[in-house]
Design a protein around this motif. Structure first.
Motif, short mmCIF file in Angstrom:
data_model
loop_
_atom_site.label_atom_id
_atom_site.label_comp_id
_atom_site.label_asym_id
_atom_site.label_seq_id
_atom_site.Cartn_x
_atom_site.Cartn_y
_atom_site.Cartn_z
N ILE A 244 0.83 -1.20 0.00
CA ILE A 244 0.00 0.00 0.00
C ILE A 244 0.87 1.26 0.00
O ILE A 244 2.09 1.17 0.06
CB ILE A 244 -0.91 0.03 1.26
CG1 ILE A 244 -0.07 -0.37 2.49
CG2 ILE A 244 -2.12 -0.86 1.08
CD1 ILE A 244 -0.79 -0.33 3.79
N MET B 128 -11.96 3.33 2.20
CA MET B 128 -10.56 3.02 1.91
C MET B 128 -10.43 2.27 0.58
O MET B 128 -9.55 2.55 -0.24
CB MET B 128 -9.98 2.18 3.06
CG MET B 128 -8.50 2.03 3.05
SD MET B 128 -7.93 1.10 4.51
CE MET B 128 -7.82 2.39 5.75
N SER C 58 -11.61 4.52 -2.46
CA SER C 58 -10.64 5.57 -2.79
C SER C 58 -9.44 5.03 -3.56
O SER C 58 -8.64 5.79 -4.10
CB SER C 58 -10.14 6.24 -1.51
OG SER C 58 -9.26 5.36 -0.80
N ARG D 182 0.33 6.28 4.51
CA ARG D 182 -0.81 6.97 5.13
C ARG D 182 -0.83 6.55 6.59
O ARG D 182 -0.65 5.37 6.90
CB ARG D 182 -2.09 6.52 4.41
CG ARG D 182 -3.38 7.00 5.02
CD ARG D 182 -4.54 6.50 4.17
NE ARG D 182 -5.82 6.81 4.76
CZ ARG D 182 -6.99 6.52 4.20
NH1 ARG D 182 -7.03 5.91 3.03
NH2 ARG D 182 -8.12 6.82 4.80
N TYR E 55 -7.07 3.17 -2.12
CA TYR E 55 -5.89 3.00 -1.26
C TYR E 55 -5.51 1.53 -1.15
O TYR E 55 -4.33 1.18 -1.13
CB TYR E 55 -6.16 3.59 0.13
CG TYR E 55 -4.99 3.43 1.07
CD1 TYR E 55 -3.80 4.12 0.83
CD2 TYR E 55 -5.06 2.60 2.17
CE1 TYR E 55 -2.71 3.97 1.68
CE2 TYR E 55 -3.98 2.44 3.03
CZ TYR E 55 -2.81 3.13 2.78
OH TYR E 55 -1.72 2.97 3.61
N CYS E 56 -6.50 0.65 -1.04
CA CYS E 56 -6.24 -0.78 -1.03
C CYS E 56 -7.43 -1.48 -1.67
O CYS E 56 -8.48 -0.86 -1.88
CB CYS E 56 -6.01 -1.30 0.39
SG CYS E 56 -7.49 -1.31 1.44
#
Length: 353
Positions: free
Chosen positions: A181, A316, A319, A184, A321-322
């Motif tokens: 990832i 999450m 978006s 963050r 991110y993962c």
């Protein structure tokens, strides 16, 4: 690129566990500590852990000797000079980590990958302590490292992709499940976990629910441990540090640590390790609560805490991110949840992706 020799800086419970994982995986390992006493404690940690495996029949004495034989112990950073990869595993303080990385920058070869085992701090900020931010990655093992399968591998915007890929491959070769990832605060597992733990402390502080009822409400829906019991186990000082890091990053009020948490930490009531936190324990290190009271589960309380956690996971994934599998792996393999958040949303008919 493969890693021939890997260094570990800091041989507390986490660092010693990482060194053991590497040595078990056949990797030549160098363990570095600040002084002889700390070094001997680190050596003792690895010997004790592998010794328990021998007693349980999971490891032969010969295999234990081979594992221990792959680890070289030193108090000199120069012992890391020929390592291809060095993993920093010192306490979760940015100033301490920056100091370690500044030293690694001096002693390690130009092609070495430098990794931090931070659980919540900015990898980008840590990398700024070096002249080679493109060589820095995050590799977050979970405690106890020999047992826990999840490892978060974090690449910053400046990390060389081939370095991130090489660390991910090493993690896989060690028998772990990597989740790769971006940088963050809190990454996946702690971002989601503490987005649930922090509000539990705030709910207790509000007086709307008692600690036993909050914990009972969450174990009633299948979680292995109530949030306040879990925070006491983690250590309230560690919880405060992680929440502060996430709050700095998100700026959201719900990530702000509860005043109650701050006051307990200020009093030195840090959970099981001091004998008192949200609960009072029979002795330091014990999980037995003094005058234990059975809590009353409430669907309203559980949904108040669990619902936002599920939505955090959904945001999450949406978006980018993962992915959904990574969110689920983070919470089942890293945090012991019986079901991942995206799977739970699917079960509720609230996820169509």
């Amino acid at each position: 690129m493969g890693f021939r020799k890997v260094g570990v800086v800091g041989l507390g419970t986490m660092g010693a566990g990482i060194a053991e994982v590497l040595a078990r995986g056949g990797v030549e390992t160098v363990g570095v500590e600040i002084n002889d006493a700390a070094l001997e404690r680190g050596r003792g940690n690895i010997e004790a852990s592998t010794g328990r495996a021998v007693k349980r029949g999971r490891l032969s004495e010969e295999a234990q000797a081979e594992i221990l034989g792959r680890v070289v112990f030193s108090t000199d950073f120069a012992a890391l000079s020929d390592c291809d990869l060095v993993i920093e595993a010192v306490p979760e303080r940015i100033d301490l980590k920056e100091k370690v990385f500044a030293e690694l920058d001096k002693v390690c070869g130009p092609d070495a990958v430098l990794a931090t085992n931070t659980s919540s701090l900015s990898v980008t900020e840590i990398a700024a302590a070096t002249t080679r931010p493109d060589s820095i990655v995050g590799v977050h093992f979970f405690n106890p490292a020999p047992v826990m399968k999840l490892v978060e591998v974090i690449g910053t915007e400046r990390s060389r992709p081939e370095f991130v890929s090489a660390v991910t491959e090493l993690v896989r070769d060690l028998g772990k499940t990597p989740v790769t990832i971006g940088d963050r605060a809190g990454f996946v597992a702690n971002r989601l976990l503490f987005g649930y733990l922090g509000p539990a402390a705030r709910l207790l502080e509000s007086g709307e629910a008692g600690k036993e009822d909050i914990d009972a409400s969450m174990t009633a829906i299948g979680l292995p441990m109530g949030p306040l019991t879990l925070m006491d186990l983690i250590g309230l000082d560690t919880c405060l540090e992680v929440l502060e890091a996430i709050h700095r990053d998100s700026g959201e009020a719900r990530h702000e640590p509860a005043a109650l948490l701050r006051s307990l930490v200020a009093e030195g009531a840090l959970g099981r390790k001091t004998g008192r936190g949200f609960y009072t324990y029979e002795k330091v290190g014990s999980g037995s609560v003094v005058n234990a009271v059975e809590g009353k589960a409430s669907a309203e309380v559980s949904e108040r805490l669990y619902g936002p956690y599920l939505q955090d996971a959904a945001e999450m994934v949406r978006s980018g991110y993962c992915d959904a599998d990574s969110a689920d792996a983070a919470m089942t393999l890293g945090c012991g949840f019986p079901v991942g958040p995206i799977t739970e949303l699917r079960n509720r008919g609230q996820w169509e992706q």
